[in-house]
Design a protein around this motif. Structure first.
Motif, PDB file in Angstrom:
ATOM      1  N   ARG A 122      -7.691   6.914   0.136  1.00 53.43           N
ATOM      2  CA  ARG A 122      -6.928   7.939   0.858  1.00 53.43           C
ATOM      3  C   ARG A 122      -5.446   7.915   0.475  1.00 53.43           C
ATOM      4  O   ARG A 122      -4.635   8.615   1.085  1.00 53.43           O
ATOM      5  CB  ARG A 122      -7.054   7.719   2.372  1.00 53.43           C
ATOM      6  CG  ARG A 122      -8.456   7.903   2.923  1.00 53.43           C
ATOM      7  CD  ARG A 122      -8.430   7.957   4.453  1.00 53.43           C
ATOM      8  NE  ARG A 122      -7.931   6.704   5.011  1.00 53.43           N
ATOM      9  CZ  ARG A 122      -8.697   5.696   5.419  1.00 53.43           C
ATOM     10  NH1 ARG A 122     -10.016   5.791   5.320  1.00 53.43           N
ATOM     11  NH2 ARG A 122      -8.164   4.597   5.919  1.00 53.43           N
ATOM     12  N   GLY A 123      -5.085   7.094  -0.492  1.00 55.74           N
ATOM     13  CA  GLY A 123      -3.699   7.012  -0.920  1.00 55.74           C
ATOM     14  C   GLY A 123      -2.832   6.160  -0.016  1.00 55.74           C
ATOM     15  O   GLY A 123      -1.595   6.273  -0.053  1.00 55.74           O
ATOM     16  N   GLU A 124      -3.449   5.282   0.766  1.00 53.80           N
ATOM     17  CA  GLU A 124      -2.713   4.428   1.695  1.00 53.80           C
ATOM     18  C   GLU A 124      -2.500   3.044   1.086  1.00 53.80           C
ATOM     19  O   GLU A 124      -3.239   2.614   0.202  1.00 53.80           O
ATOM     20  CB  GLU A 124      -3.473   4.331   3.021  1.00 53.80           C
ATOM     21  CG  GLU A 124      -3.643   5.682   3.710  1.00 53.80           C
ATOM     22  CD  GLU A 124      -4.750   5.684   4.760  1.00 53.80           C
ATOM     23  OE1 GLU A 124      -4.867   6.691   5.494  1.00 53.80           O
ATOM     24  OE2 GLU A 124      -5.513   4.690   4.842  1.00 53.80           O
ATOM     25  N   ASP A 125      -1.493   2.347   1.582  1.00 54.21           N
ATOM     26  CA  ASP A 125      -1.118   1.050   1.021  1.00 54.21           C
ATOM     27  C   ASP A 125      -1.650  -0.073   1.903  1.00 54.21           C
ATOM     28  O   ASP A 125      -1.098  -0.369   2.964  1.00 54.21           O
ATOM     29  CB  ASP A 125       0.403   0.953   0.917  1.00 54.21           C
ATOM     30  CG  ASP A 125       0.854  -0.382   0.320  1.00 54.21           C
ATOM     31  OD1 ASP A 125       0.033  -1.045  -0.342  1.00 54.21           O
ATOM     32  OD2 ASP A 125       2.030  -0.745   0.520  1.00 54.21           O
ATOM     33  N   ALA A 126      -2.723  -0.716   1.464  1.00 51.76           N
ATOM     34  CA  ALA A 126      -3.325  -1.835   2.177  1.00 51.76           C
ATOM     35  C   ALA A 126      -3.408  -3.033   1.247  1.00 51.76           C
ATOM     36  O   ALA A 126      -3.765  -2.909   0.073  1.00 51.76           O
ATOM     37  CB  ALA A 126      -4.707  -1.466   2.692  1.00 51.76           C
ATOM     38  N   PHE A 127      -3.099  -4.202   1.788  1.00 52.47           N
ATOM     39  CA  PHE A 127      -3.123  -5.456   1.034  1.00 52.47           C
ATOM     40  C   PHE A 127      -4.016  -6.420   1.795  1.00 52.47           C
ATOM     41  O   PHE A 127      -3.718  -6.797   2.933  1.00 52.47           O
ATOM     42  CB  PHE A 127      -1.703  -5.994   0.894  1.00 52.47           C
ATOM     43  CG  PHE A 127      -1.590  -7.335   0.222  1.00 52.47           C
ATOM     44  CD1 PHE A 127      -2.369  -7.656  -0.883  1.00 52.47           C
ATOM     45  CD2 PHE A 127      -0.682  -8.274   0.686  1.00 52.47           C
ATOM     46  CE1 PHE A 127      -2.255  -8.890  -1.517  1.00 52.47           C
ATOM     47  CE2 PHE A 127      -0.548  -9.513   0.061  1.00 52.47           C
ATOM     48  CZ  PHE A 127      -1.338  -9.812  -1.036  1.00 52.47           C
ATOM     49  N   ALA A 128      -5.135  -6.814   1.194  1.00 53.36           N
ATOM     50  CA  ALA A 128      -6.127  -7.657   1.857  1.00 53.36           C
ATOM     51  C   ALA A 128      -6.001  -9.094   1.380  1.00 53.36           C
ATOM     52  O   ALA A 128      -6.050  -9.364   0.175  1.00 53.36           O
ATOM     53  CB  ALA A 128      -7.531  -7.134   1.576  1.00 53.36           C
TER      54      ALA A 128
END
Length: 261
Positions: free
Chosen positions: A61-67
């Protein structure tokens, strides 16, 4: 979307949030809500796989997530997590201390010490370790300050039967919240607590089957959509640091909390 919602989303751009226990339940719903509203979100929990799945979903979705998996009960693991946040983003604007666990529902004299320690280590010591690391980062970053939101519980006010470890830790979280709220004032670090009752998650599935009540009966308890909890956390997160929701209770309207016991 209203004009105020547009402004809130714009204000959230470039803000960095950390959600513990992000792989499922309240943590997962809240992480999704923050991501959808412009936050960069660090997703952490014990298992890497569900965090990666959520991060992949966000990136589509073009979101910035860092796992990044982390054991919040382990000081070295928490330190590594915050080192990674500092390296990737350089700052942290919001911490949602959500990770938690329960113990088997047994009489006090039947509780194993290992079960007690496991709940205390996760629900209390884990919150302390993450808060300590976040406080240090927020205190020294530029601009200074940030927000810490603790997941308390209805059990921070009134216990369920056979819940001594969980209830004790959630009462302790209230004291921790107040102390951090006070000690953070010189550094624009604000701390609030959200007390949640019967959000429809995996952990609360047993409510729909019937759970023990204070009078000894077994009763089915109403649940509420977990998305309402995520909305509430988002509201707390979006406030300017000059304002704070110190304590918020959000619950299924007809759950047996008011009048419990």
């Amino acid at each position: 979307m209203t004009q105020s919602q547009v402004q809130e989303q714009a204000d959230a751009r470039n803000k960095i949030a950390l959600v513990t226990g992000a792989g499922s339940g309240i943590g997962k719903a809240t992480a999704r809500k923050l991501l959808a509203n412009g936050y960069s979100v660090v997703l952490t929990g014990r298992r890497q796989a569900p965090l990666d799945a959520l991060a992949d979903e966000a990136r589509e979705r073009g979101e910035d997530a860092f796992a990044l998996a982390c054991d919040v009960t382990d000081a070295a693991s928490v330190a590594s997590l915050f080192d990674a946040i500092r390296l990737r983003y350089g700052r942290l604007d919001m911490l949602f201390n959500n990770a938690g666990r329960n113990a088997p529902p047994v009489e006090i004299d039947q509780m194993e010490l290992d079960d007690w320690r496991s709940v205390v280590d996760t629900n209390l010591t884990g919150v302390f370790l993450c808060t300590r690391a976040a406080f240090a980062m927020m205190k020294t970053q530029t601009p200074q300050g940030g927000r810490i939101i603790n997941n308390g519980s209805i059990s921070a006010h009134a216990p369920r039967p056979l819940s001594i470890a969980y209830t004790a830790t959630k009462h302790a979280i209230t004291g921790l919240t107040k102390s951090v709220s006070l000690d953070g004032r010189p550094y624009d670090i604000v701390c609030g607590q959200i007390d949640i009752g019967n959000a429809a998650t995996e952990m609360a599935e047993r409510m729909a089957r019937g759970v023990p009540q204070a009078n000894g009966a077994i009763a089915v308890e109403p649940l509420m959509d977990v998305d309402y909890v995520a909305d509430a956390v988002l509201h707390m997160a979006n406030l300017p640091l000059s304002a704070n929701v110190q304590f918020m209770t959000i619950m299924a309207s007809k759950m047996p909390f008011v009048g419990r016991g």
